[in-house]
Motif scaffolding. Sequence first.
Motif, PDB file in Angstrom:
ATOM      1  N   ASP A 203      51.425  49.559  34.156  1.00 11.22           N
ATOM      2  CA  ASP A 203      52.542  49.137  34.996  1.00 11.22           C
ATOM      3  C   ASP A 203      52.140  49.110  36.465  1.00 11.22           C
ATOM      4  OD1 ASP A 203      54.125  48.896  32.763  1.00 11.22           O
ATOM      5  OD2 ASP A 203      55.124  50.844  33.023  1.00 11.22           O
ATOM      6  N   ALA A 204      51.358  50.104  36.881  1.00 11.04           N
ATOM      7  CA  ALA A 204      50.896  50.138  38.276  1.00 11.04           C
ATOM      8  C   ALA A 204      50.014  48.942  38.584  1.00 11.04           C
ATOM      9  CB  ALA A 204      50.146  51.439  38.545  1.00 11.04           C
ATOM     10  N   GLU A 205      49.173  48.545  37.638  1.00 10.57           N
ATOM     11  CA  GLU A 205      48.295  47.395  37.850  1.00 10.57           C
ATOM     12  C   GLU A 205      49.089  46.093  37.859  1.00 10.57           C
ATOM     13  OE1 GLU A 205      44.004  48.604  35.982  1.00 10.57           O
ATOM     14  OE2 GLU A 205      45.710  48.497  34.592  1.00 10.57           O
ATOM     15  N   LEU A 206      50.097  45.996  37.006  1.00  6.85           N
ATOM     16  CA  LEU A 206      50.945  44.799  37.009  1.00  6.85           C
ATOM     17  C   LEU A 206      51.611  44.613  38.372  1.00  6.85           C
ATOM     18  CD1 LEU A 206      52.602  45.099  33.483  1.00  6.85           C
ATOM     19  CD2 LEU A 206      50.974  43.334  34.223  1.00  6.85           C
ATOM     20  N   LEU A 207      52.021  45.712  38.989  1.00  9.06           N
ATOM     21  CA  LEU A 207      52.619  45.625  40.315  1.00  9.06           C
ATOM     22  C   LEU A 207      51.570  45.328  41.377  1.00  9.06           C
ATOM     23  CD1 LEU A 207      55.050  45.893  42.172  1.00  9.06           C
ATOM     24  CD2 LEU A 207      54.640  48.377  42.227  1.00  9.06           C
TER      25      LEU A 207
ATOM     26  N   ILE B 254      49.184  37.430  39.470  1.00  9.17           N
ATOM     27  CA  ILE B 254      49.792  37.070  38.192  1.00  9.17           C
ATOM     28  C   ILE B 254      50.794  35.940  38.353  1.00  9.17           C
ATOM     29  CG2 ILE B 254      51.229  37.978  36.315  1.00  9.17           C
ATOM     30  CD1 ILE B 254      49.824  40.697  36.789  1.00  9.17           C
ATOM     31  N   LEU B 255      51.379  35.813  39.534  1.00  7.72           N
ATOM     32  CA  LEU B 255      52.298  34.703  39.807  1.00  7.72           C
ATOM     33  C   LEU B 255      51.595  33.352  39.779  1.00  7.72           C
ATOM     34  CD1 LEU B 255      54.440  36.199  42.717  1.00  7.72           C
ATOM     35  CD2 LEU B 255      55.234  35.662  40.397  1.00  7.72           C
ATOM     36  N   LEU B 256      50.291  33.337  40.001  1.00  4.44           N
ATOM     37  CA  LEU B 256      49.546  32.083  40.016  1.00  4.44           C
ATOM     38  C   LEU B 256      49.297  31.618  38.584  1.00  4.44           C
ATOM     39  CD1 LEU B 256      46.892  33.044  42.725  1.00  4.44           C
ATOM     40  CD2 LEU B 256      48.858  31.529  43.036  1.00  4.44           C
ATOM     41  N   PRO B 257      49.649  30.380  38.250  1.00  2.00           N
ATOM     42  CA  PRO B 257      49.435  29.907  36.875  1.00  2.00           C
ATOM     43  C   PRO B 257      47.963  29.867  36.488  1.00  2.00           C
ATOM     44  CG  PRO B 257      50.100  28.097  38.326  1.00  2.00           C
ATOM     45  CD  PRO B 257      50.302  29.358  39.100  1.00  2.00           C
ATOM     46  N   GLN B 258      47.067  29.727  37.480  1.00  2.00           N
ATOM     47  CA  GLN B 258      45.632  29.704  37.169  1.00  2.00           C
ATOM     48  C   GLN B 258      45.118  31.097  36.792  1.00  2.00           C
ATOM     49  OE1 GLN B 258      47.063  28.625  39.963  1.00  2.00           O
ATOM     50  NE2 GLN B 258      46.305  26.595  40.544  1.00  2.00           N
TER      51      GLN B 258
ATOM     52  N   GLN C 283      44.059  38.134  34.975  1.00  2.00           N
ATOM     53  CA  GLN C 283      43.934  39.467  35.550  1.00  2.00           C
ATOM     54  C   GLN C 283      43.272  40.425  34.562  1.00  2.00           C
ATOM     55  OE1 GLN C 283      44.882  39.840  38.872  1.00  2.00           O
ATOM     56  NE2 GLN C 283      43.552  41.625  38.598  1.00  2.00           N
ATOM     57  N   GLN C 284      43.561  40.260  33.296  1.00  2.66           N
ATOM     58  CA  GLN C 284      42.891  41.069  32.281  1.00  2.66           C
ATOM     59  C   GLN C 284      41.395  40.748  32.234  1.00  2.66           C
ATOM     60  OE1 GLN C 284      45.444  39.859  28.997  1.00  2.66           O
ATOM     61  NE2 GLN C 284      46.377  41.901  28.903  1.00  2.66           N
ATOM     62  N   ALA C 285      41.050  39.477  32.418  1.00  2.00           N
ATOM     63  CA  ALA C 285      39.642  39.101  32.445  1.00  2.00           C
ATOM     64  C   ALA C 285      38.929  39.745  33.633  1.00  2.00           C
ATOM     65  CB  ALA C 285      39.505  37.582  32.503  1.00  2.00           C
ATOM     66  N   LEU C 286      39.609  39.802  34.779  1.00  2.00           N
ATOM     67  CA  LEU C 286      39.030  40.454  35.950  1.00  2.00           C
ATOM     68  C   LEU C 286      38.818  41.945  35.678  1.00  2.00           C
ATOM     69  CD1 LEU C 286      41.076  38.759  38.813  1.00  2.00           C
ATOM     70  CD2 LEU C 286      38.615  38.516  38.408  1.00  2.00           C
ATOM     71  N   LYS C 287      39.798  42.583  35.058  1.00  2.00           N
ATOM     72  CA  LYS C 287      39.669  44.008  34.772  1.00  2.00           C
ATOM     73  C   LYS C 287      38.519  44.283  33.811  1.00  2.00           C
ATOM     74  CE  LYS C 287      42.226  48.075  33.194  1.00  2.00           C
ATOM     75  NZ  LYS C 287      43.533  48.629  32.762  1.00  2.00           N
TER      76      LYS C 287
ATOM     77  N   GLY D 205      40.807  43.295  41.603  1.00  2.52           N
ATOM     78  CA  GLY D 205      40.973  43.929  40.301  1.00  2.52           C
ATOM     79  C   GLY D 205      39.793  43.819  39.365  1.00  2.52           C
ATOM     80  N   VAL D 206      38.592  43.489  39.892  1.00  4.37           N
ATOM     81  CA  VAL D 206      37.409  43.506  39.034  1.00  4.37           C
ATOM     82  C   VAL D 206      37.201  44.939  38.544  1.00  4.37           C
ATOM     83  CG1 VAL D 206      34.901  43.225  38.974  1.00  4.37           C
ATOM     84  CG2 VAL D 206      36.331  41.523  40.118  1.00  4.37           C
ATOM     85  N   GLY D 207      37.027  45.091  37.247  1.00  2.00           N
ATOM     86  CA  GLY D 207      37.027  46.423  36.653  1.00  2.00           C
ATOM     87  C   GLY D 207      35.843  47.290  37.001  1.00  2.00           C
ATOM     88  N   GLN D 208      34.641  46.686  37.091  1.00  2.00           N
ATOM     89  CA  GLN D 208      33.441  47.462  37.366  1.00  2.00           C
ATOM     90  C   GLN D 208      32.556  46.733  38.366  1.00  2.00           C
ATOM     91  OE1 GLN D 208      31.430  49.482  34.016  1.00  2.00           O
ATOM     92  NE2 GLN D 208      32.929  48.500  32.681  1.00  2.00           N
TER      93      GLN D 208
END
Length: 250
Positions: free
Chosen positions: A6-10, A16-20, A26-30, A54-57
């Motif tokens: 939830d914190a990451e969604l915020l 996330i508002l961007l359709p691209q 965002q999950q791919a970035l994480k 939001g790149v995970g590593q």
Amino acid sequence: MTELSDAELLRYSRHILLPQVDIAGQQALKAARVLIIGLGGLGSPVALYLAAAGVGQLILADHDQVELSNLQRQVLHTQSSLGLNKALSAQQHVHALNPHCQTHTLEDYLSDEQLALWVPQVDVVVDCSDNFSTRQAVNRACVQAQKPLVSGAAIGFSGQIAVFNLSVQSPCYSCLYPELPDTQLSCSENGVIAPLVGVIGSYQALEVVKIIIGCGEPLDAQLQLFDGLTGQWRQIKLPKDAGCPVCAQR
């Protein structure tokens, strides 16, 4: 699929508002791992923006220490970082910016063997180094591991950026710059205007995000040249060199 809290969604709501991008992007970035080579003028905005995005590593590689003359342009470091290894300094500031971003530091000079070990483990390599020999070694490792390379350079008031090795049809760095003796002047010898590295480094970060998400048109086989004195960009199409000793047999 990597889940977002939830914190990451915020935190990433404007992405996330961007359709691209959306949640899938965002999950791919994480889930992504990015190797940044050089945490100086270019590496500073690259590391900060990829962490913020939001790149995970992030694998942070630099063998230099922070010096007072670096602070004119290397915004990742502060007065309190003086004398500290740049990769460690970068790690501290990345964590302060985004604790969700995991980091690993490489604090020694990257040999060919170390590059061969680390490059296959990441999704994208970002070359923010300041000499031809390092760039050529990084390029060879990326070609061998078939990993995309986002390369940037800045000196004086001029900068450039390109994406190499995005596919087997793409040129590599050696197609543009054959392996020659390292005669390029560094920032310490020729100077560089401070905001220029922010322009080029931020562009590098944008290209990395586009590659990870799979949106837009990355600078594949294109060299973008920027003149900071006029504010003009010039684009050059880069052909693949059929006789390139690094990638021709790929």
